[in-house]
Design a protein around this motif. Structure first.
Motif, PDB file in Angstrom:
ATOM      1  N   LYS A 173       0.829  -1.192   0.000  1.00 54.96           N
ATOM      2  CA  LYS A 173       0.000   0.000   0.000  1.00 54.96           C
ATOM      3  C   LYS A 173       0.869   1.250   0.000  1.00 54.96           C
ATOM      4  N   ARG A 174       0.348   2.313  -0.586  1.00 56.68           N
ATOM      5  CA  ARG A 174       1.086   3.559  -0.667  1.00 56.68           C
ATOM      6  C   ARG A 174       1.226   4.188   0.713  1.00 56.68           C
ATOM      7  N   ILE A 175       2.437   4.651   0.998  1.00 52.15           N
ATOM      8  CA  ILE A 175       2.674   5.356   2.246  1.00 52.15           C
ATOM      9  C   ILE A 175       2.124   6.771   2.098  1.00 52.15           C
ATOM     10  N   LYS A 176       1.270   7.171   3.034  1.00 53.23           N
ATOM     11  CA  LYS A 176       0.617   8.473   2.932  1.00 53.23           C
ATOM     12  C   LYS A 176       1.302   9.486   3.835  1.00 53.23           C
ATOM     13  N   GLY A 177       0.956  10.768   3.604  1.00 46.14           N
ATOM     14  CA  GLY A 177       1.489  11.849   4.417  1.00 46.14           C
ATOM     15  C   GLY A 177       2.278  12.824   3.572  1.00 46.14           C
ATOM     16  N   THR A 178       2.922  13.776   4.234  1.00 43.46           N
ATOM     17  CA  THR A 178       3.758  14.741   3.541  1.00 43.46           C
ATOM     18  C   THR A 178       5.012  14.042   3.024  1.00 43.46           C
ATOM     19  N   SER A 179       5.777  14.736   2.198  1.00 44.52           N
ATOM     20  CA  SER A 179       6.995  14.137   1.653  1.00 44.52           C
ATOM     21  C   SER A 179       7.957  13.768   2.773  1.00 44.52           C
ATOM     22  N   ASP A 180       8.068  14.631   3.801  1.00 46.04           N
ATOM     23  CA  ASP A 180       8.945  14.331   4.933  1.00 46.04           C
ATOM     24  C   ASP A 180       8.431  13.123   5.707  1.00 46.04           C
ATOM     25  N   GLU A 181       7.129  13.065   5.886  1.00 42.81           N
ATOM     26  CA  GLU A 181       6.548  11.928   6.617  1.00 42.81           C
ATOM     27  C   GLU A 181       6.736  10.628   5.843  1.00 42.81           C
ATOM     28  N   ARG A 182       6.601  10.694   4.527  1.00 43.18           N
ATOM     29  CA  ARG A 182       6.800   9.484   3.718  1.00 43.18           C
ATOM     30  C   ARG A 182       8.254   9.039   3.760  1.00 43.18           C
ATOM     31  N   ALA A 183       9.159  10.007   3.691  1.00 50.56           N
ATOM     32  CA  ALA A 183      10.580   9.664   3.756  1.00 50.56           C
ATOM     33  C   ALA A 183      10.920   9.035   5.101  1.00 50.56           C
ATOM     34  N   GLU A 184      10.352   9.585   6.174  1.00 52.35           N
ATOM     35  CA  GLU A 184      10.611   9.038   7.505  1.00 52.35           C
ATOM     36  C   GLU A 184      10.038   7.634   7.627  1.00 52.35           C
ATOM     37  N   ALA A 185       8.856   7.412   7.057  1.00 55.14           N
ATOM     38  CA  ALA A 185       8.232   6.087   7.106  1.00 55.14           C
ATOM     39  C   ALA A 185       9.060   5.072   6.333  1.00 55.14           C
ATOM     40  N   ARG A 186       9.618   5.497   5.196  1.00 52.04           N
ATOM     41  CA  ARG A 186      10.459   4.584   4.408  1.00 52.04           C
ATOM     42  C   ARG A 186      11.730   4.220   5.163  1.00 52.04           C
ATOM     43  N   GLU A 187      12.335   5.210   5.831  1.00 47.66           N
ATOM     44  CA  GLU A 187      13.543   4.933   6.604  1.00 47.66           C
ATOM     45  C   GLU A 187      13.241   4.020   7.788  1.00 47.66           C
ATOM     46  N   GLN A 188      12.090   4.210   8.400  1.00 50.47           N
ATOM     47  CA  GLN A 188      11.704   3.349   9.509  1.00 50.47           C
ATOM     48  C   GLN A 188      11.520   1.911   9.042  1.00 50.47           C
ATOM     49  N   LEU A 189      10.888   1.741   7.880  1.00 55.38           N
ATOM     50  CA  LEU A 189      10.690   0.399   7.356  1.00 55.38           C
ATOM     51  C   LEU A 189      12.015  -0.234   6.960  1.00 55.38           C
ATOM     52  N   ARG A 190      12.886   0.547   6.370  1.00 61.11           N
ATOM     53  CA  ARG A 190      14.213   0.045   6.001  1.00 61.11           C
ATOM     54  C   ARG A 190      14.950  -0.453   7.251  1.00 61.11           C
ATOM     55  N   ALA A 191      14.904   0.344   8.310  1.00 58.13           N
ATOM     56  CA  ALA A 191      15.550  -0.044   9.563  1.00 58.13           C
ATOM     57  C   ALA A 191      14.891  -1.286  10.149  1.00 58.13           C
ATOM     58  N   GLU A 192      13.582  -1.396   9.998  1.00 58.67           N
ATOM     59  CA  GLU A 192      12.859  -2.562  10.503  1.00 58.67           C
ATOM     60  C   GLU A 192      13.281  -3.833   9.769  1.00 58.67           C
ATOM     61  N   LEU A 193      13.488  -3.732   8.473  1.00 58.74           N
ATOM     62  CA  LEU A 193      13.916  -4.887   7.684  1.00 58.74           C
ATOM     63  C   LEU A 193      15.334  -5.312   8.073  1.00 58.74           C
ATOM     64  N   LEU A 194      16.214  -4.347   8.280  1.00 56.47           N
ATOM     65  CA  LEU A 194      17.581  -4.666   8.699  1.00 56.47           C
ATOM     66  C   LEU A 194      17.586  -5.291  10.087  1.00 56.47           C
ATOM     67  N   ALA A 195      16.763  -4.758  10.977  1.00 58.24           N
ATOM     68  CA  ALA A 195      16.676  -5.317  12.328  1.00 58.24           C
ATOM     69  C   ALA A 195      16.127  -6.740  12.282  1.00 58.24           C
ATOM     70  N   ALA A 196      15.195  -6.989  11.370  1.00 59.93           N
ATOM     71  CA  ALA A 196      14.642  -8.341  11.226  1.00 59.93           C
ATOM     72  C   ALA A 196      15.720  -9.314  10.782  1.00 59.93           C
ATOM     73  N   ALA A 197      16.568  -8.900   9.835  1.00 56.16           N
ATOM     74  CA  ALA A 197      17.658  -9.762   9.377  1.00 56.16           C
ATOM     75  C   ALA A 197      18.598 -10.095  10.524  1.00 56.16           C
ATOM     76  N   ARG A 198      18.908  -9.118  11.361  1.00 60.78           N
ATOM     77  CA  ARG A 198      19.790  -9.354  12.511  1.00 60.78           C
ATOM     78  C   ARG A 198      19.137 -10.296  13.511  1.00 60.78           C
ATOM     79  N   SER A 199      17.856 -10.142  13.717  1.00 65.02           N
ATOM     80  CA  SER A 199      17.154 -11.002  14.661  1.00 65.02           C
ATOM     81  C   SER A 199      17.131 -12.446  14.168  1.00 65.02           C
ATOM     82  N   ILE A 200      16.878 -12.622  12.877  1.00 63.47           N
ATOM     83  CA  ILE A 200      16.849 -13.968  12.304  1.00 63.47           C
ATOM     84  C   ILE A 200      18.230 -14.604  12.391  1.00 63.47           C
TER      85      ILE A 200
END
Length: 218
Positions: free
Chosen positions: A6-33
Motif C-alpha cells: 500500500k502507498r505510504i501516505k502523508g507529507t513528503s517528509d513523513e513518507r521519507a521518515e516512514a520509508r527509513e523506519q521500514l528500512r531499519a525494521e527490515l535490517l533489524a529483522a535480518a539481525r534477529s533472524i
C-alpha cells in the motif's frame, strides 16, 4: 505502515521518515533472524518479510537482493562500532578503563561480544573494500578511532610509546589485527578460558602497544 504494497501516505517528509523506519525494521529483522539461526547464511528475503509481516515484494523495494541487504548491514555494523569507539573518548570512561587505548579496546570487545553474527559479517563479506579510499566510510571512521587510541600515549609524551607516533597507520593496523584476532579466537571457542580469560588478555594486549617497538631491518 504498508503490509502488502500500500502507498505510504502523508507529507513528503513523513513518507521519507516512514520509508527509513521500514528500512531499519527490515535490517533489524535480518539481525534477529541471524541471531536465532546462527548467522546470516540462512536468511532469505522471504524470511525477512515473514518476520515483519510484509510481503516479499516490499523487501525488494528496499534491497535489490540479499547481498545488497548484507552490504548495508556491514555499513550499519561499522557505524555502530564507530559510535562505540567514539564513546571511549569520554573522560569518565577513560578514567574507569585506565586511558584511551584500553577504553577503546574495551569498547571494541563489547561491541563484538554483543552481536557476534554482525561482527563476523562485517569482517567476512566478500568484495567489500578495506584499506582504500573505497572502503565504507564507517569502517574508515573505526580505523581513525583506533589510530587516535594507539597514538594517544605518544601524544601525551609517554617515552615508551612515542615511537608509534612515527607510523600511526601501521600501529592502527596492528592494533586492529590484534583485537580482531583475540575476538575471533574467543567467538570461535578456540582460546583457553573462553570469554572471561579473553577479556583479561585484552588488557595485556593493550599494554603491548605501550612498549617501544623492536628495531626492524629494512
Amino acid at each position: 505502515m504498508p503490509r502488502a504494497g500500500k502507498r505510504i501516505k502523508g507529507t513528503s517528509d513523513e513518507r521519507a521518515e516512514a520509508r527509513e523506519q521500514l528500512r531499519a525494521e527490515l535490517l533489524a529483522a535480518a539481525r534477529s533472524i541471524a541471531a536465532e539461526s546462527g548467522g546470516f547464511d540462512g536468511i532469505t528475503m522471504r524470511s525477512i518479510a515473514d518476520h515483519v509481516g510484509y510481503t516479499v515484494p516490499i523487501v525488494y523495494q528496499y534491497f535489490a537482493n540479499k547481498r545488497a541487504l548484507l552490504v548495508e548491514l556491514v555499513d550499519v555494523g561499522f557505524t555502530e562500532l564507530a559510535h562505540h569507539l567514539d564513546r571511549a573518548e569520554c573522560p569518565t570512561i577513560q578514567e574507569r578503563e585506565g586511558g584511551l587505548l584500553p577504553a577503546t579496546a574495551a569498547a571494541y570487545w563489547q561491541f563484538a561480544m554483543a552481536d557476534p553474527d554482525l561482527y563476523r559479517l562485517m569482517h567476512t563479506l566478500p568484495e567489500v573494500p578495506f584499506g582504500t579510499a573505497e572502503a565504507p566510510a564507517p569502517a574508515r571512521a573505526c580505523f581513525e578511532a583506533l589510530r587516535r587510541a594507539v597514538t594517544a600515549e605518544a601524544a601525551d609524551g609517554n617515552p615508551e610509546s612515542r615511537e608509534w607516533a612515527h607510523d600511526a597507520d601501521a600501529a592502527a593496523d596492528l592494533l586492529w589485527a590484534h583485537l580482531h584476532g583475540l575476538v575471533g579466537l574467543v567467538l570461535d571457542g578456540r582460546i583457553k578460558g573462553g570469554g572471561e580469560r579473553g577479556r583479561i588478555l585484552l588488557g595485556d594486549l593493550t599494554r603491548l602497544f605501550s612498549q617501544p617497538r623492536a628495531p626492524t631491518s629494512r
